[in-house]
Write a protein that holds these residues in place. Sequence first.
Motif, PDB file in Angstrom:
ATOM      1  N   UNK A  42      61.044  46.005  39.710  1.00  0.00           N
ATOM      2  CA  UNK A  42      60.751  44.687  38.943  1.00  0.00           C
ATOM      3  C   UNK A  42      59.878  44.754  37.864  1.00  0.00           C
ATOM      4  N   UNK A  43      59.204  46.412  37.267  1.00  0.00           N
ATOM      5  CA  UNK A  43      58.250  46.989  36.536  1.00  0.00           C
ATOM      6  C   UNK A  43      59.450  47.737  35.371  1.00  0.00           C
ATOM      7  N   UNK A  44      60.539  48.616  35.867  1.00  0.00           N
ATOM      8  CA  UNK A  44      60.707  49.417  34.947  1.00  0.00           C
ATOM      9  C   UNK A  44      62.772  49.178  35.279  1.00  0.00           C
ATOM     10  N   UNK A  61      73.171  58.134  25.318  1.00  0.00           N
ATOM     11  CA  UNK A  61      71.841  57.881  25.615  1.00  0.00           C
ATOM     12  C   UNK A  61      71.109  57.366  27.308  1.00  0.00           C
ATOM     13  N   UNK A  62      70.471  57.399  27.370  1.00  0.00           N
ATOM     14  CA  UNK A  62      69.174  56.680  28.309  1.00  0.00           C
ATOM     15  C   UNK A  62      68.757  55.855  27.308  1.00  0.00           C
ATOM     16  N   UNK A  63      67.840  54.442  27.909  1.00  0.00           N
ATOM     17  CA  UNK A  63      66.891  53.675  27.284  1.00  0.00           C
ATOM     18  C   UNK A  63      66.481  53.097  28.703  1.00  0.00           C
ATOM     19  N   UNK A  85      65.070  60.095  24.311  1.00  0.00           N
ATOM     20  CA  UNK A  85      64.134  61.499  22.582  1.00  0.00           C
ATOM     21  C   UNK A  85      62.806  61.245  22.727  1.00  0.00           C
ATOM     22  N   UNK A  86      62.038  60.379  23.636  1.00  0.00           N
ATOM     23  CA  UNK A  86      60.855  60.250  23.114  1.00  0.00           C
ATOM     24  C   UNK A  86      60.218  60.631  24.294  1.00  0.00           C
ATOM     25  N   UNK A  87      60.435  60.570  25.365  1.00  0.00           N
ATOM     26  CA  UNK A  87      59.727  61.694  26.296  1.00  0.00           C
ATOM     27  C   UNK A  87      59.315  60.882  27.469  1.00  0.00           C
ATOM     28  N   UNK A  88      59.965  59.747  27.919  1.00  0.00           N
ATOM     29  CA  UNK A  88      59.282  58.655  28.860  1.00  0.00           C
ATOM     30  C   UNK A  88      58.336  59.527  30.153  1.00  0.00           C
ATOM     31  N   UNK A  89      57.788  58.815  29.948  1.00  0.00           N
ATOM     32  CA  UNK A  89      56.851  59.071  31.480  1.00  0.00           C
ATOM     33  C   UNK A  89      56.880  58.706  32.786  1.00  0.00           C
ATOM     34  N   UNK A  90      58.736  58.134  32.623  1.00  0.00           N
ATOM     35  CA  UNK A  90      59.229  57.106  33.951  1.00  0.00           C
ATOM     36  C   UNK A  90      60.346  58.569  34.205  1.00  0.00           C
ATOM     37  N   UNK A  91      60.012  58.586  35.099  1.00  0.00           N
ATOM     38  CA  UNK A  91      61.181  59.255  35.882  1.00  0.00           C
ATOM     39  C   UNK A  91      61.997  58.766  37.176  1.00  0.00           C
ATOM     40  N   UNK A 115      63.401  65.727  35.265  1.00  0.00           N
ATOM     41  CA  UNK A 115      61.947  65.064  35.934  1.00  0.00           C
ATOM     42  C   UNK A 115      62.650  64.648  36.509  1.00  0.00           C
ATOM     43  N   UNK A 116      63.684  64.015  36.071  1.00  0.00           N
ATOM     44  CA  UNK A 116      64.520  62.506  37.180  1.00  0.00           C
ATOM     45  C   UNK A 116      65.325  63.130  38.008  1.00  0.00           C
ATOM     46  N   UNK A 117      66.247  64.402  37.374  1.00  0.00           N
ATOM     47  CA  UNK A 117      66.842  64.853  38.837  1.00  0.00           C
ATOM     48  C   UNK A 117      66.198  65.608  40.064  1.00  0.00           C
TER      49      UNK A 117
END
Length: 195
Positions: A42-44, A61-63, A85-91, A115-117
């Motif tokens: 719902x949020x991501x 690449x990931x967005x 490549x912006x280093x988002x803080x959502x993993x 961090x996601x892994x």
Amino acid sequence: MGWSFAHKEKGVSVKQFFEEEFGCTNKETGVYYKVLDCAATFTEAYLAVETGDASGPKEVFAVVCLLSYRPKDYFNFGYKDMSEDMGPYYYNCPERILKLLTPTENKLALEWREKCWERIRAKKARPKLREGMIIQFVEPLQFSNGVKENIFKLEDLRRLIVTDRWGFRYRIRRKSLEKPFKVLDDFPAAERKLA
């Protein structure tokens, strides 16, 4: 980058919306962008986006998109997009999206992927929850009534209803189950509710 709001028709999925929003081809250069897959809560939303041209190698690449809904407005769907490549803080990117990505040398993207892994490995290492199980969190959960508790019996997994060692019932957030915990055989004897 800031938030973008658009009109999303009823019945159009988040994936369909982003396929239309991010998919394009430059007629002069032949460079294209195509959404290969999308995983949304719902949020991501996490997208695997392919880019390339007819002659060169393709890159995936990931967005990460944060999502917002305004059902009463014409512009009822908002998103804030950030490339890896912006280093988002959502993993919370799922494994199926990460497996589609091509290798990169970008430091921020590599850190984000790791961090996601890590989150995926931690989730797989957790025991499978079932009703009646007693779990002890490393750090206590605090509830709106001020109570702090770390040992619970799982009563209802679907609604996440738990009972503490004194028989009081609480509803915990799903996100709480991402915190470290261990499974106990029973409530600790010295602290068990007296009958």
